[in-house]
Design a protein around this motif. Structure first.
Motif, PDB file in Angstrom:
ATOM      1  N   GLU A 272     -17.280  43.046  -0.743  1.00 41.31           N
ATOM      2  CA  GLU A 272     -15.889  42.905  -0.584  1.00 41.31           C
ATOM      3  C   GLU A 272     -15.183  44.046  -1.246  1.00 41.31           C
ATOM      4  O   GLU A 272     -14.231  44.704  -0.559  1.00 41.31           O
ATOM      5  N   GLU A 275     -15.594  47.180   1.284  1.00 43.61           N
ATOM      6  CA  GLU A 275     -14.823  47.406   2.354  1.00 43.61           C
ATOM      7  C   GLU A 275     -13.170  47.508   2.041  1.00 43.61           C
ATOM      8  O   GLU A 275     -12.596  47.874   3.089  1.00 43.61           O
ATOM      9  N   GLN A 276     -12.908  46.908   1.026  1.00 40.40           N
ATOM     10  CA  GLN A 276     -11.606  46.991   0.515  1.00 40.40           C
ATOM     11  C   GLN A 276     -11.290  48.789   0.295  1.00 40.40           C
ATOM     12  O   GLN A 276     -10.274  49.177   0.744  1.00 40.40           O
TER      13      GLN A 276
END
Length: 311
Positions: A272, A275-276
């Protein structure tokens, strides 16, 4: 030590002067296993291999090889070991057959002529048996060296970067021979820098600055690394990939950015967060694809860790 365990050592340590070359090495290797050693130059791979089989006495630690104590019974281990160096070490002014005959006599083997004939057939050296070893190609020199190092039917084979400088086809043939030997119960310890060769080993160890950083099968090492990897290409060519690479590298959740041809591989440990971090760069200019992490990414990550002072 079980019947299937060939090497079982704990805490092996070796220093030369003030430099500790191998530090507190633990390792277990089984019969018929092809075990690969990887790591930067000067990382302690060769020293580790030599200690594991009694060719080099450790300063500390203990263990067994082929059922013999690596410190107290090293001389009993050596007759069962075949050793092949990176540099061609046979006589270039002797023919293939003459080199094998000489090696058989050095080992004091019974029926040396029969064993040499069998070796020439096994290694497919027949068309070259009367050719001077110095006139062989690199691949055939390596095949001759492998034949000579297995003439005495060793139980353990040491291969120190055996295919360095050999073309890909010859390397593939060489590894087919190694797997054939392993199928007959011969255990092989191999140091290599080639990722395709590493993937042909049953298990691997990564050593840096004398310390074992990771060990296991290819699948285990990839899983244990915990890396998530994205592949990035530019829709209209590669010109901007270098600039993109430089922008991605400093991001806190990006562990590595590596160029593979016209592609960048971007890896991190938290899916996460990664991807951020890369989301601002997921513009229409680039193609982003989530891919499986490869062994090469794992070893690049381990090398970066060792350079950053993780010992």
């Amino acid at each position: 030590m079980t019947a299937e365990t060939v090497i079982d050592v704990r805490g092996l340590t070796k220093s030369f002067g003030e430099k500790t070359v191998v530090n507190d090495l633990d390792m277990t290797i089984h019969e018929g296993e092809i075990f690969g050693f990887l790591g930067p130059n000067g990382s302690g791979k060769t020293t580790s291999i030599r200690m594991l089989c009694g060719l080099l006495t450790p300063d500390a630690g203990s263990g067994t090889c082929l059922g013999f104590d690596v410190i107290k019974e090293a001389d009993r281990i050596k007759p069962h070991v075949g050793y092949m160096t990176q540099k061609f070490s046979l006589y270039e002014d002797l023919t293939v057959r003459e080199n094998l005959n000489f090696t058989a006599r050095i080992f004091g083997l019974k029926q040396p002529g029969k064993l040499v004939d069998e070796c020439i057939e096994r290694m497919a050296l027949g068309p070259f048996e009367h050719r001077l070893a110095g006139n062989l190609s690199g691949g055939w020199k390596q095949r001759l060296s492998l034949g000579a190092s297995t003439l005495h039917s060793p139980r353990l084979l040491l291969l120190d970067e055996p295919t360095a400088g050999v073309d890909p086809g010859a390397r593939r043939d060489f590894w087919d021979q190694v797997h054939n030997l392993a199928s007959r119960g011969i255990t092989a310890l191999i140091s290599t820098h080639y990722m395709d060769e590493a993937e042909r080993c049953h298990r691997l160890a990564y050593i840096a600055y004398g310390t074992l950083l990771a060990t296991g099968t290819v699948e285990e090492m990839i899983d244990n690394a915990g890396l998530v990897t994205w592949s990035v290409t530019r829709k209209n060519g590669e010109a901007a990939l270098h600039d993109l690479s430089e922008q991605l590298k400093p991001l806190p959740d990006v562990d590595q950015v590596v160029a593979f041809g016209n592609t960048l591989h971007v890896s991190g440990r938290d899916p996460e967060s990664l991807e951020q971090a890369i989301s601002p760069y997921k513009t229409g200019e680039y193609n982003w694809t989530l891919i499986e992490t490869s062994l090469e990414e794992v070893f690049i990550d381990l090398m970066q860790k060792s350079r950053d002072g993780i010992r």
